[in-house]
Design an enzyme around this catalytic site. Structure first.
Site, PDB file in Angstrom:
ATOM      1  N   LYS A 170       0.984  -1.159   0.080  1.00 48.50           N
ATOM      2  CA  LYS A 170       0.127  -0.005  -0.065  1.00 48.50           C
ATOM      3  C   LYS A 170       0.745   1.245  -0.034  1.00 48.50           C
ATOM      4  CE  LYS A 170      -2.015   2.887   3.000  1.00 48.50           C
ATOM      5  NZ  LYS A 170      -2.098   4.005   1.802  1.00 48.50           N
ATOM      6  N   GLU A 245      10.054   1.389  10.402  1.00 42.27           N
ATOM      7  CA  GLU A 245      10.794   2.372  10.157  1.00 42.27           C
ATOM      8  C   GLU A 245      10.068   3.763  10.321  1.00 42.27           C
ATOM      9  OE1 GLU A 245      14.097   1.767   9.539  1.00 42.27           O
ATOM     10  OE2 GLU A 245      14.030  -0.374   9.084  1.00 42.27           O
ATOM     11  N   CYS A 279      13.112  11.509   6.460  1.00 40.75           N
ATOM     12  CA  CYS A 279      13.387  11.055   7.899  1.00 40.75           C
ATOM     13  C   CYS A 279      14.739  11.103   8.529  1.00 40.75           C
ATOM     14  CB  CYS A 279      12.963   9.561   8.083  1.00 40.75           C
ATOM     15  SG  CYS A 279      13.688   8.300   6.967  1.00 40.75           S
TER      16      CYS A 279
HETATM   17  P1  NAD Z   1       2.232   7.787   7.932  1.00 39.87           P
HETATM   18  O1  NAD Z   1       2.408   6.885   9.145  1.00 39.87           O
HETATM   19  O2  NAD Z   1       0.767   9.016   7.917  1.00 39.87           O
HETATM   20  O3  NAD Z   1       1.480   7.015   6.660  1.00 39.87           O
HETATM   21  C1  NAD Z   1       2.646   6.117   6.094  1.00 39.87           C
HETATM   22  C2  NAD Z   1       1.835   4.937   5.616  1.00 39.87           C
HETATM   23  O4  NAD Z   1       0.893   4.513   6.413  1.00 39.87           O
HETATM   24  C3  NAD Z   1       0.755   5.485   4.353  1.00 39.87           C
HETATM   25  O5  NAD Z   1       0.834   4.656   3.437  1.00 39.87           O
HETATM   26  C4  NAD Z   1      -0.598   5.744   5.417  1.00 39.87           C
HETATM   27  O6  NAD Z   1      -1.598   5.348   4.202  1.00 39.87           O
HETATM   28  C5  NAD Z   1      -0.349   4.279   6.038  1.00 39.87           C
HETATM   29  N1  NAD Z   1      -1.170   4.424   7.236  1.00 39.87           N
HETATM   30  C6  NAD Z   1      -1.727   5.428   7.807  1.00 39.87           C
HETATM   31  N2  NAD Z   1      -2.448   5.129   9.008  1.00 39.87           N
HETATM   32  C7  NAD Z   1      -2.352   3.818   8.956  1.00 39.87           C
HETATM   33  C8  NAD Z   1      -3.015   2.915   9.821  1.00 39.87           C
HETATM   34  N3  NAD Z   1      -3.664   3.075  10.927  1.00 39.87           N
HETATM   35  N4  NAD Z   1      -2.833   1.459   9.634  1.00 39.87           N
HETATM   36  C9  NAD Z   1      -1.795   1.118   8.603  1.00 39.87           C
HETATM   37  N5  NAD Z   1      -1.244   1.897   7.716  1.00 39.87           N
HETATM   38  C10 NAD Z   1      -1.542   3.217   7.936  1.00 39.87           C
HETATM   39  O7  NAD Z   1       3.429   8.530   7.562  1.00 39.87           O
HETATM   40  P2  NAD Z   1       3.713   9.737   6.373  1.00 39.87           P
HETATM   41  O8  NAD Z   1       3.002  10.847   6.927  1.00 39.87           O
HETATM   42  O9  NAD Z   1       3.046   9.110   5.035  1.00 39.87           O
HETATM   43  O10 NAD Z   1       5.392   9.851   6.285  1.00 39.87           O
HETATM   44  C11 NAD Z   1       6.153  10.721   6.906  1.00 39.87           C
HETATM   45  C12 NAD Z   1       6.689   9.984   8.307  1.00 39.87           C
HETATM   46  O11 NAD Z   1       7.530   8.685   7.805  1.00 39.87           O
HETATM   47  C13 NAD Z   1       7.781  10.791   8.848  1.00 39.87           C
HETATM   48  O12 NAD Z   1       7.389  10.751  10.098  1.00 39.87           O
HETATM   49  C14 NAD Z   1       8.649  10.245   8.641  1.00 39.87           C
HETATM   50  O13 NAD Z   1      10.054  10.278   9.376  1.00 39.87           O
HETATM   51  C15 NAD Z   1       8.624   8.801   8.384  1.00 39.87           C
HETATM   52  N6  NAD Z   1       9.639   8.108   7.539  1.00 39.87           N
HETATM   53  C16 NAD Z   1      10.642   7.370   8.208  1.00 39.87           C
HETATM   54  C17 NAD Z   1      11.580   6.750   7.530  1.00 39.87           C
HETATM   55  C18 NAD Z   1      12.652   5.611   7.889  1.00 39.87           C
HETATM   56  O14 NAD Z   1      13.090   4.892   7.440  1.00 39.87           O
HETATM   57  N7  NAD Z   1      12.715   5.601   9.263  1.00 39.87           N
HETATM   58  C19 NAD Z   1      11.662   7.006   6.102  1.00 39.87           C
HETATM   59  C20 NAD Z   1      10.654   8.034   5.379  1.00 39.87           C
HETATM   60  C21 NAD Z   1       9.653   8.477   6.203  1.00 39.87           C
END
Ligand code: NAD
Length: 477
Positions: A170, A245, A279
């Site tokens: 997804k 992550e 991130c």
């Molecule tokens: P998010 O958690 O809102 O969404 C990430 C993904 O999870 C999306 O596909 C979203 O639709 C899905 N999602 C949201 N709610 C969910 C749920 N209840 N159950 C399952 N899936 C769900 O994050 P974002 O805003 O898309 O991304 C930004 C964040 O990602 C920042 O905090 C960033 O630091 C982090 N990030 C971390 C890394 C790493 O490698 N550690 C890399 C890139 C981004």
């Protein structure tokens, strides 16, 4: 208007319900993405289950051949994918061209090669032989975020597929475009139906259905710490394998003996690459007090010269933030930092980009000083073009400030003193440390964070361990 459909069992499926997809640079809706349901996830799981036995039994060389073929096709269409990523996400086209798509290709090739080279252990002993089988987990769920859409999508699905699993993936509902184009590429390259399934939609609907599905055995998730907490809570009782992550609030630690001339461009890049929406971004810059004033002056001068503009313009360095909600979140964080006593030295406001981008979500690259380490801007991830700078007096204080946050993803240390580089690297609470560099990556190395930045590691052998189950076979001789 373009429609991004689910890709299940080797075919594209439209939806009865759709979500608007907006171009961040213009604020205008330019496409619709399918709004999936738990039923769609269930159909994808069935397709993945049906594909699994044959896929898992294929010789690794044949699985690798598919990945190499897909990588070659992606390389031929690099420009098309880079434009699509830039328009969908808001990132500068130059970055999509030099980082996102090349790295997606590298992910596919790296794990194709890895599948050919992995091995398992044997534990010979008098009278018995133990050896380890590493078998694919089965159907795995891969959930990825919007900041590096195809880069992180392929970072998960490439090892999953290479090591014999089948996938229900997804992408973020904010950036569904390149994952859909990628699914079409897999179809063209004759990847067997059901090996990769892409279900689009909201996290709370499709994402949650993946996390809760009893027959999805492992979840590889990249995204926010809040969502990661939900996934850990929900997947735990199912005993699913989890790789999370999550967010970061990464320190960039600059000692007085650092070679500023070469360091400065990288430290600016670490703060502002992809509008700070990575991130790994070094959003807290800690500077030894004796060079603090000089550093601040030179850093601000470089930040002022960053070019904010239309992401599709070749010369743009800072594009648009991914969504209107995120744009307001970043501006609010800046306003709160000011209320907490922060002094804004550069930026701090919406950026106005003329022409077709006049309604886009742009924020000026922002530098804030004068804040306590404990205030929100130094504790919480802003995930935008915002950097704070703090002084420190000695190594001990630098480490204390660096470790004073709930996150533990990455750090970079700038010094010419080898003893100090090793000593500080060992004491920072995080999963990745760069010395005199930032985001220099070798895909064989373990990647991930500790504390609120997640659990588990990906990359190289770690990905192999995650996407396979170890089985010990003991033979009495
Ligand atoms: P998010 O958690 O809102 O969404 C990430 C993904 O999870 C999306 O596909 C979203 O639709 C899905 N999602 C949201 N709610 C969910 C749920 N209840 N159950 C399952 N899936 C769900 O994050 P974002 O805003 O898309 O991304 C930004 C964040 O990602 C920042 O905090 C960033 O630091 C982090 N990030 C971390 C890394 C790493 O490698 N550690 C890399 C890139 C981004």
């Amino acid at each position: 208007m373009e429609q991004f459909c689910h890709f299940i069992d080797g075919r594209f499926h439209p939806s009865t319900s759709w979500i608007d997809v907006t171009e961040p640079a213009t604020g205008a809706v330019y496409a619709h993405v399918a709004r999936g349901t738990a039923d769609d996830v269930n159909r994808a799981v069935q397709a993945a289950e049906a594909a699994f036995p044959l896929w898992a039994e294929l010789p690794a060389a044949e699985r690798a051949a598919y990945l190499y073929r897909i990588a070659d096709e992606l390389e031929k269409r690099l420009e098309e994918f880079a434009r699509a990523e830039s328009q969908d996400q808001g990132k500068p086209i130059a970055l999509a061209r030099s980082l996102d798509i090349p790295r997606s290709i590298a992910n596919l090739r790296f794990f194709a090669a890895a599948a050919l080279h992995v091995s398992t252990e044997a534990h010979p002993a008098p009278g018995m032989l133990n050896y380890t089988l590493r078998q694919p987990v089965g159907v795995v769920g891969c959930i990825s975020p919007w900041n590096l859409p195809l880069y992180l999508f392929t970072w998960k699905i490439a090892p999953a597929i290479a090591f014999g699993n089948t996938v229900v993936a997804k992408p973020s509902e904010l950036t569904p475009r390149t994952a859909t184009m990628f699914a079409a590429l897999c179809k063209e390259c004759a990847l067997p139906a059901g090996v990769l399934n892409v279900v689009h939609g909201y996290g709370s609907e499709v994402g949650a259905a993946i996390v809760e599905h009893p027959r999805i055995r492992a979840i590889s998730f990249t995204g926010s710490t809040t969502t990661g907490e939900y996934i850990a809570r929900t997947a735990g009782p199912h005993f699913k394998k989890l790789s999370l992550e999550l967010g970061g609030k990464n320190p960039t630690i600059i000692f007085a003996d650092a070679d500023l001339e070469t360091a400065l461009p990288t430290i600016v890049r670490a703060g502002f690459l992809n509008q700070g929406e990575i991130c790994l971004c070094g959003s807290r810059v800690l500077v030894e007090r004796s060079i603090y004033d000089t550093f601040v002056e030179r850093f601000c001068e470089k930040v002022r010269s960053l070019r904010v503009g239309d992401p599709l313009d070749e010369h743009t360095e800072i594009g648009a933030l991914v969504s209107e909600a995120h744009y307001h979140k970043v501006l609010n964080a800046i306003a709160n930092a000011e209320r907490d006593g922060g002094q804004i030295l550069v930026g701090g406001k919406p950026a106005y980009v003329d022409g077709r981008c006049k309604n886009g979500w742009f924020v000026e690259p922002t530098v804030i000083v004068g804040l306590k380490p404990s205030c929100a801007a130094n504790q919480e991830e802003i995930f935008g073009p915002v950097v704070t700078i703090l002084p420190f007096d000695d190594e001990e204080e630098a480490i204390r400030i660096a470790n004073s946050v709930r996150y533990g993803l990455a750090a970079s240390i700038w010094t010419q003193n080898l003893r100090r580089a090793h000593a500080v690297a060992a004491q920072i609470e995080c999963g990745v440390v760069w010395v005199n560099c930032w985001m220099l990556r070798d895909l064989r190395t373990p990647f991930g964070g500790i504390k609120a930045s997640g659990i588990g590691r990906e990359g190289g052998w770690e990905a192999y361990r995650f996407f396979t189950e170890a089985k010990n076979v003991c033979i009495k001789l």
